[in-house]
Design a protein around this motif. Structure first.
Motif, PDB file in Angstrom:
ATOM      1  N   ALA A 170       0.840  -1.212   0.000  1.00 43.17           N
ATOM      2  CA  ALA A 170       0.000   0.000   0.000  1.00 43.17           C
ATOM      3  C   ALA A 170       0.867   1.251   0.000  1.00 43.17           C
ATOM      4  O   ALA A 170       0.606   2.207  -0.752  1.00 43.17           O
ATOM      5  CB  ALA A 170      -0.932  -0.009   1.211  1.00 43.17           C
ATOM      6  N   LYS A 171       1.918   1.271   0.818  1.00 46.24           N
ATOM      7  CA  LYS A 171       2.819   2.428   0.883  1.00 46.24           C
ATOM      8  C   LYS A 171       3.497   2.672  -0.467  1.00 46.24           C
ATOM      9  O   LYS A 171       3.608   3.805  -0.924  1.00 46.24           O
ATOM     10  CB  LYS A 171       3.871   2.204   1.982  1.00 46.24           C
ATOM     11  N   ALA A 172       3.919   1.578  -1.106  1.00 45.39           N
ATOM     12  CA  ALA A 172       4.604   1.703  -2.398  1.00 45.39           C
ATOM     13  C   ALA A 172       3.672   2.202  -3.492  1.00 45.39           C
ATOM     14  O   ALA A 172       4.104   2.878  -4.433  1.00 45.39           O
ATOM     15  CB  ALA A 172       5.200   0.352  -2.798  1.00 45.39           C
ATOM     16  N   MET A 173       2.376   1.892  -3.378  1.00 46.20           N
ATOM     17  CA  MET A 173       1.409   2.279  -4.414  1.00 46.20           C
ATOM     18  C   MET A 173       0.842   3.680  -4.180  1.00 46.20           C
ATOM     19  O   MET A 173       0.225   4.261  -5.071  1.00 46.20           O
ATOM     20  CB  MET A 173       0.244   1.279  -4.457  1.00 46.20           C
ATOM     21  N   ALA A 174       1.058   4.239  -2.975  1.00 44.03           N
ATOM     22  CA  ALA A 174       0.392   5.498  -2.601  1.00 44.03           C
ATOM     23  C   ALA A 174       0.863   6.706  -3.413  1.00 44.03           C
ATOM     24  O   ALA A 174       0.129   7.689  -3.530  1.00 44.03           O
ATOM     25  CB  ALA A 174       0.575   5.763  -1.106  1.00 44.03           C
ATOM     26  N   SER A 175       2.059   6.622  -3.988  1.00 42.01           N
ATOM     27  CA  SER A 175       2.522   7.755  -4.797  1.00 42.01           C
ATOM     28  C   SER A 175       1.879   7.741  -6.187  1.00 42.01           C
ATOM     29  O   SER A 175       1.907   8.743  -6.902  1.00 42.01           O
ATOM     30  CB  SER A 175       4.053   7.711  -4.930  1.00 42.01           C
ATOM     31  N   ILE A 176       1.302   6.596  -6.561  1.00 41.32           N
ATOM     32  CA  ILE A 176       0.723   6.429  -7.897  1.00 41.32           C
ATOM     33  C   ILE A 176      -0.807   6.473  -7.856  1.00 41.32           C
ATOM     34  O   ILE A 176      -1.454   7.015  -8.748  1.00 41.32           O
ATOM     35  CB  ILE A 176       1.183   5.082  -8.516  1.00 41.32           C
ATOM     36  N   TYR A 177      -1.386   5.893  -6.808  1.00 44.25           N
ATOM     37  CA  TYR A 177      -2.838   5.734  -6.693  1.00 44.25           C
ATOM     38  C   TYR A 177      -3.364   6.359  -5.407  1.00 44.25           C
ATOM     39  O   TYR A 177      -2.619   6.596  -4.460  1.00 44.25           O
ATOM     40  CB  TYR A 177      -3.221   4.243  -6.686  1.00 44.25           C
ATOM     41  N   ASP A 178      -4.674   6.546  -5.365  1.00 39.61           N
ATOM     42  CA  ASP A 178      -5.404   6.903  -4.150  1.00 39.61           C
ATOM     43  C   ASP A 178      -5.767   5.571  -3.490  1.00 39.61           C
ATOM     44  O   ASP A 178      -6.697   4.894  -3.914  1.00 39.61           O
ATOM     45  CB  ASP A 178      -6.653   7.700  -4.531  1.00 39.61           C
ATOM     46  N   VAL A 179      -5.003   5.178  -2.477  1.00 41.41           N
ATOM     47  CA  VAL A 179      -5.052   3.803  -1.963  1.00 41.41           C
ATOM     48  C   VAL A 179      -5.926   3.665  -0.717  1.00 41.41           C
ATOM     49  O   VAL A 179      -5.775   4.420   0.245  1.00 41.41           O
ATOM     50  CB  VAL A 179      -3.630   3.283  -1.640  1.00 41.41           C
ATOM     51  N   THR A 180      -6.812   2.672  -0.754  1.00 41.53           N
ATOM     52  CA  THR A 180      -7.515   2.207   0.443  1.00 41.53           C
ATOM     53  C   THR A 180      -7.030   0.796   0.735  1.00 41.53           C
ATOM     54  O   THR A 180      -7.042  -0.065  -0.145  1.00 41.53           O
ATOM     55  CB  THR A 180      -9.040   2.183   0.235  1.00 41.53           C
ATOM     56  N   LEU A 181      -6.571   0.584   1.964  1.00 39.92           N
ATOM     57  CA  LEU A 181      -6.104  -0.744   2.391  1.00 39.92           C
ATOM     58  C   LEU A 181      -7.133  -1.330   3.351  1.00 39.92           C
ATOM     59  O   LEU A 181      -7.519  -0.684   4.326  1.00 39.92           O
ATOM     60  CB  LEU A 181      -4.733  -0.618   3.074  1.00 39.92           C
ATOM     61  N   GLU A 234       0.471   6.971   7.637  1.00 40.93           N
ATOM     62  CA  GLU A 234       1.511   7.990   7.799  1.00 40.93           C
ATOM     63  C   GLU A 234       2.379   8.121   6.540  1.00 40.93           C
ATOM     64  O   GLU A 234       3.033   9.136   6.330  1.00 40.93           O
ATOM     65  CB  GLU A 234       2.355   7.671   9.043  1.00 40.93           C
ATOM     66  N   ALA A 235       2.353   7.078   5.665  1.00 42.67           N
ATOM     67  CA  ALA A 235       3.142   7.107   4.424  1.00 42.67           C
ATOM     68  C   ALA A 235       2.302   7.531   3.220  1.00 42.67           C
ATOM     69  O   ALA A 235       2.758   7.426   2.084  1.00 42.67           O
ATOM     70  CB  ALA A 235       3.764   5.742   4.183  1.00 42.67           C
ATOM     71  N   GLY A 236       1.064   7.991   3.477  1.00 43.19           N
ATOM     72  CA  GLY A 236       0.277   8.539   2.378  1.00 43.19           C
ATOM     73  C   GLY A 236      -0.876   7.693   1.882  1.00 43.19           C
ATOM     74  O   GLY A 236      -1.566   8.077   0.926  1.00 43.19           O
ATOM     75  N   VAL A 237      -1.121   6.529   2.508  1.00 43.59           N
ATOM     76  CA  VAL A 237      -2.292   5.720   2.143  1.00 43.59           C
ATOM     77  C   VAL A 237      -3.533   6.459   2.641  1.00 43.59           C
ATOM     78  O   VAL A 237      -3.567   6.941   3.788  1.00 43.59           O
ATOM     79  CB  VAL A 237      -2.187   4.305   2.767  1.00 43.59           C
ATOM     80  N   SER A 238      -4.556   6.593   1.792  1.00 41.95           N
ATOM     81  CA  SER A 238      -5.724   7.425   2.127  1.00 41.95           C
ATOM     82  C   SER A 238      -6.450   6.947   3.371  1.00 41.95           C
ATOM     83  O   SER A 238      -6.771   7.730   4.255  1.00 41.95           O
ATOM     84  CB  SER A 238      -6.701   7.459   0.951  1.00 41.95           C
ATOM     85  N   GLN A 239      -6.750   5.648   3.411  1.00 41.08           N
ATOM     86  CA  GLN A 239      -7.378   5.114   4.623  1.00 41.08           C
ATOM     87  C   GLN A 239      -7.128   3.620   4.742  1.00 41.08           C
ATOM     88  O   GLN A 239      -6.903   2.928   3.752  1.00 41.08           O
ATOM     89  CB  GLN A 239      -8.877   5.405   4.670  1.00 41.08           C
ATOM     90  N   VAL A 240      -7.128   3.158   5.993  1.00 40.63           N
ATOM     91  CA  VAL A 240      -6.997   1.728   6.278  1.00 40.63           C
ATOM     92  C   VAL A 240      -8.218   1.310   7.080  1.00 40.63           C
ATOM     93  O   VAL A 240      -8.599   1.981   8.045  1.00 40.63           O
ATOM     94  CB  VAL A 240      -5.709   1.416   7.073  1.00 40.63           C
ATOM     95  N   ILE A 241      -8.850   0.221   6.654  1.00 36.57           N
ATOM     96  CA  ILE A 241     -10.051  -0.293   7.327  1.00 36.57           C
ATOM     97  C   ILE A 241      -9.765  -1.705   7.811  1.00 36.57           C
ATOM     98  O   ILE A 241      -9.227  -2.530   7.060  1.00 36.57           O
ATOM     99  CB  ILE A 241     -11.264  -0.306   6.363  1.00 36.57           C
ATOM    100  N   ILE A 242     -10.090  -1.976   9.064  1.00 37.89           N
ATOM    101  CA  ILE A 242      -9.977  -3.336   9.619  1.00 37.89           C
ATOM    102  C   ILE A 242     -11.395  -3.829   9.835  1.00 37.89           C
ATOM    103  O   ILE A 242     -12.169  -3.219  10.581  1.00 37.89           O
ATOM    104  CB  ILE A 242      -9.170  -3.335  10.937  1.00 37.89           C
ATOM    105  N   THR A 243     -11.756  -4.916   9.145  1.00 34.98           N
ATOM    106  CA  THR A 243     -13.164  -5.316   9.142  1.00 34.98           C
ATOM    107  C   THR A 243     -13.342  -6.817   8.919  1.00 34.98           C
ATOM    108  O   THR A 243     -12.387  -7.550   8.647  1.00 34.98           O
ATOM    109  CB  THR A 243     -13.935  -4.518   8.069  1.00 34.98           C
ATOM    110  N   LEU A 244     -14.587  -7.228   9.019  1.00 36.56           N
ATOM    111  CA  LEU A 244     -14.988  -8.612   8.789  1.00 36.56           C
ATOM    112  C   LEU A 244     -14.764  -8.980   7.325  1.00 36.56           C
ATOM    113  O   LEU A 244     -14.942  -8.147   6.438  1.00 36.56           O
ATOM    114  CB  LEU A 244     -16.474  -8.729   9.133  1.00 36.56           C
ATOM    115  N   ALA A 245     -14.395 -10.227   7.080  1.00 32.59           N
ATOM    116  CA  ALA A 245     -14.146 -10.681   5.705  1.00 32.59           C
ATOM    117  C   ALA A 245     -15.379 -10.525   4.817  1.00 32.59           C
ATOM    118  O   ALA A 245     -15.251 -10.394   3.599  1.00 32.59           O
ATOM    119  CB  ALA A 245     -13.680 -12.131   5.710  1.00 32.59           C
TER     120      ALA A 245
END
Length: 257
Positions: A170-181, A234-245
């Motif tokens: 996710a961190k590596a992709m954040a400079s290229i995309y608007d990333v949600t992890l 903190e490395a620029g990923v837009s948001q991280v969600i922890i959730t049910l599968a």
């Protein structure tokens, strides 16, 4: 405006349960736009090691990967689980491609040094994920499915924590995309009371996390998961969600800010 990219990490418990896995992959296939799946498989590796008469050794929930166990995790993560997931996604109309860190040199790591006198064996700590190379597959309308194996550039495969793989990707992709992890697992989110399935903490910031860690609200295996999530934000990923599968549509769970 950057193109949206959704990265979903699926844990070993879901990978182990065929019905849950099928549902998750169906939901993953329905996510619009660019996407990446990162999977674990530790429970399957433990079962197969047992069948082969190889003892599983764990320290603080982390696997000791000696030479024999490295053979098992390479076969299970890079082969059995990864190719099964890829085949199932193809059946859903998703043109998936299976990768580990060594494929195309997309994720390189260093062998973990001794920690408190403990030798974790062939375990890798990620040094670099190559976002441009991973993006190359996405540009070709392929969906990377990443197994939790990396390499050190010296010819060695290394077992690497899947949560870390997801965070570093996710961190590596954040400079290229608007990333949600999205970290998907068997709970509805981060719980304030482990015995109450509905005690989901809606949002966690770095200061919240330090407080929850100090008072014991968050402990055990959830600590490194949230550390990885915060590092991604903190490395620029837009948001991280922890959730049910079963809730990877992103409207439920705990949001890490």
């Amino acid at each position: 405006m950057k193109e949206k990219l959704t990265i979903v990490k699926v844990g070993g418990a879901v990978v182990e349960d065929e019905a849950q896995l099928q549902q998750l992959l169906k939901d993953f296939a329905a996510i619009e736009g660019a996407k990446i799946l990162v999977h674990g498989g530790g429970r399957r590796a433990t079962k197969i090691a047992e069948r082969l008469g190889i003892e599983t050794k764990m320290v603080d929930g982390r696997r000791i990967t000696d030479a024999e166990m490295l053979e098992v995790v390479t076969m299970v993560y890079g082969g059995l689980v990864n190719k099964h997931v890829v085949a199932m996604l193809q059946a859903q109309g998703v043109d998936a491609i299976g990768l580990c860190g060594a494929d195309g040199d997309v994720i390189r790591s260093v062998k973990r040094p001794l920690k408190n006198g403990i030798d974790f064996g062939f375990v890798g700590d990620v040094k670099k994920a190559d976002g441009d190379k991973i993006a190359h597959f996405i540009d070709k309308n392929m969906t990377p499915v990443i197994a939790p194996l990396t390499h050190d550039g010296q010819g060695n495969i290394l077992n690497t924590n899947a949560d870390t793989m997801a965070s570093e990707t996710a961190k590596a992709m954040a400079s290229i995309y608007d990333v949600t992890l999205i970290y998907s697992f068997e709970k509805k989110g981060v719980l304030s009371n482990p015995d109450d399935e509905d005690s989901v903490i809606p949002t966690i910031t770095r200061s919240d996390f330090e407080r929850y860690k100090a008072d014991g609200t968050i402990s055990g295996g959830m600590l490194p998961k949230i550390e990885n999530a915060l590092a991604a934000v903190e490395a620029g990923v837009s948001q991280v969600i922890i959730t049910l599968a079963t809730a990877i549509d992103g409207h439920h769970g705990t949001i890490i800010k």
